[in-house]
Design a protein around this motif. Structure first.
Motif, PDB file in Angstrom:
ATOM      1  N   GLU A  10       0.860  -1.186   0.000  1.00  0.00           N
ATOM      2  CA  GLU A  10       0.000   0.000   0.000  1.00  0.00           C
ATOM      3  C   GLU A  10       0.892   1.230   0.000  1.00  0.00           C
ATOM      4  N   SER A  11       0.721   2.099  -0.970  1.00  0.00           N
ATOM      5  CA  SER A  11       1.642   3.219  -1.134  1.00  0.00           C
ATOM      6  C   SER A  11       1.051   4.531  -0.645  1.00  0.00           C
ATOM      7  N   ILE A  12       1.722   5.174   0.295  1.00  0.00           N
ATOM      8  CA  ILE A  12       1.365   6.523   0.740  1.00  0.00           C
ATOM      9  C   ILE A  12       2.609   7.376   0.541  1.00  0.00           C
ATOM     10  N   ASN A  13       2.698   8.027  -0.604  1.00  0.00           N
ATOM     11  CA  ASN A  13       3.916   8.794  -0.879  1.00  0.00           C
ATOM     12  C   ASN A  13       3.591  10.053  -1.653  1.00  0.00           C
ATOM     13  N   ILE A  14       4.577  10.923  -1.718  1.00  0.00           N
ATOM     14  CA  ILE A  14       4.449  12.147  -2.489  1.00  0.00           C
ATOM     15  C   ILE A  14       5.757  12.351  -3.247  1.00  0.00           C
ATOM     16  N   PRO A  15       5.689  12.580  -4.567  1.00  0.00           N
ATOM     17  CA  PRO A  15       6.926  12.771  -5.337  1.00  0.00           C
ATOM     18  C   PRO A  15       7.566  14.109  -5.020  1.00  0.00           C
ATOM     19  N   TRP A  16       8.896  14.117  -5.011  1.00  0.00           N
ATOM     20  CA  TRP A  16       9.644  15.340  -4.747  1.00  0.00           C
ATOM     21  C   TRP A  16      10.622  15.549  -5.897  1.00  0.00           C
ATOM     22  N   PRO A  17      10.700  16.750  -6.452  1.00  0.00           N
ATOM     23  CA  PRO A  17      11.520  16.977  -7.642  1.00  0.00           C
ATOM     24  C   PRO A  17      13.015  16.984  -7.366  1.00  0.00           C
ATOM     25  N   LYS A  18      13.802  16.740  -8.415  1.00  0.00           N
ATOM     26  CA  LYS A  18      15.257  16.838  -8.316  1.00  0.00           C
ATOM     27  C   LYS A  18      15.758  18.209  -8.746  1.00  0.00           C
ATOM     28  N   ASP A  19      15.004  18.859  -9.641  1.00  0.00           N
ATOM     29  CA  ASP A  19      15.363  20.206 -10.086  1.00  0.00           C
ATOM     30  C   ASP A  19      15.284  21.182  -8.907  1.00  0.00           C
ATOM     31  N   GLN A  73      12.150  22.212  -6.613  1.00  0.00           N
ATOM     32  CA  GLN A  73      12.228  21.856  -5.202  1.00  0.00           C
ATOM     33  C   GLN A  73      11.809  23.025  -4.327  1.00  0.00           C
ATOM     34  N   ASN A  74      12.350  24.205  -4.642  1.00  0.00           N
ATOM     35  CA  ASN A  74      12.031  25.402  -3.857  1.00  0.00           C
ATOM     36  C   ASN A  74      10.543  25.733  -3.942  1.00  0.00           C
ATOM     37  N   ILE A  75       9.970  25.547  -5.119  1.00  0.00           N
ATOM     38  CA  ILE A  75       8.539  25.800  -5.285  1.00  0.00           C
ATOM     39  C   ILE A  75       7.725  24.813  -4.457  1.00  0.00           C
ATOM     40  N   CYS A  76       8.112  23.531  -4.501  1.00  0.00           N
ATOM     41  CA  CYS A  76       7.409  22.519  -3.709  1.00  0.00           C
ATOM     42  C   CYS A  76       7.532  22.809  -2.214  1.00  0.00           C
ATOM     43  N   ASP A  77       8.719  23.203  -1.791  1.00  0.00           N
ATOM     44  CA  ASP A  77       8.919  23.549  -0.381  1.00  0.00           C
ATOM     45  C   ASP A  77       7.990  24.684   0.031  1.00  0.00           C
TER      46      ASP A  77
END
Length: 254
Positions: free
Chosen positions: A141-150, A154-158
């Motif tokens: 069962e997967s509970i995850n969220i993708p996080w960028p390498k760029d 990354q800063n935008i996601c943060d």
């Protein structure tokens, strides 16, 4: 705050158990192990980061890490967890996350108790054998969220993650990060394979699951996530998880 990763020598009887408590904000920096590691949170929640994915481990889930997999571990609200180091596991499924059944939960807790009580090795070996058998019965069962390498994404996601309750944050991104809206949307989809609004929705669910493991009222959680009322939050949560926030909390929070 990073804690020192403990060194592990040999594994007795194919399985070794290590107990650990983490205070809010604590964690372990990126590292790997020479054995399979099954991490189970008996209380609280853990975030395990592997490459560009963040996995949420609640008190009803465990994460299985094959040998040599670099990962880091952290917790926002504090956690008590048990790590099982295993010499070999015959089955490995694509998903890292497994739902911990009642039998596995009881066996892990009993092994922890028996070790602390100094029970004889014969009894410990029997428990370890039963734990090995239970691995075949766990459901992925997967509970995850993708996080960028760029770095820029990354800063935008943060920023979005830190301001998850601000429903206007996406509209302000071009001004804050000096990128056109079109560029942000294109980079986001290219890097993560989903729209920025879909990612934010996934982040909301990820954060909601963490908060439901705390003592925070569901009304407060809904407002913190930017929902106008509990009904809107419940509708989103039920669509994603197949159950209401209150029922999820009853069956998952330890």
């Amino acid at each position: 705050m990073d804690k020192r990763v403990p060194s592990i020598g040999s594994i007795d009887c194919g399985i070794m158990l290590r107990s650990e408590d983490l205070l809010p904000g604590e964690g372990f920096p990126e590292h790997s192990h020479a054995w399979y590691q099954f991490v189970y949170a008996t209380k609280g929640d853990l975030i395990v980061t592997i490459d560009s994915l963040k996995y949420l481990i609640t008190s009803s889930h465990g994460i299985l890490l094959p040998p040599g997999i670099n990962h880091s571990t952290s917790t926002k609200h504090g956690a008590t967890f048990r790590s099982l180091y295993v010499n070999d596991i015959e089955f490995i499924q694509k998903s890292y996350i497994y739902k911990v059944n009642d039998m596995m939960r009881c066996l892990i807790c009993e092994l922890d108790r028996a070790i602390l009580a100094g029970e004889h090795t014969g009894y410990l070996s029997k428990i370890k054998s039963l734990i090995s058998d239970q691995f075949e019965r766990l459901c992925s069962e997967s509970i995850n969220i993708p996080w960028p390498k760029d770095e820029k994404i990354q800063n935008i996601c943060d920023y979005i993650y830190s301001n998850i309750g601000d429903n206007s944050c996406i509209d302000r991104l071009p001004e804050i990060f000096f990128l056109s809206k079109r560029t942000i949307l294109r980079k986001f989809e290219s890097e993560l394979g989903m729209s920025i609004r879909d990612w934010r929705q996934k982040a909301k669910l990820f954060i909601a699951l963490q908060l439901l493991n705390s003592d925070k009222r569901i009304t407060s959680i809904a407002l913190d996530l930017g929902y106008a009322n509990v009904s809107a939050f419940t509708y989103m949560f039920t669509n994603e998880m197949g159950t209401t926030p209150s029922l999820w909390r009853k069956t998952h929070k330890q």
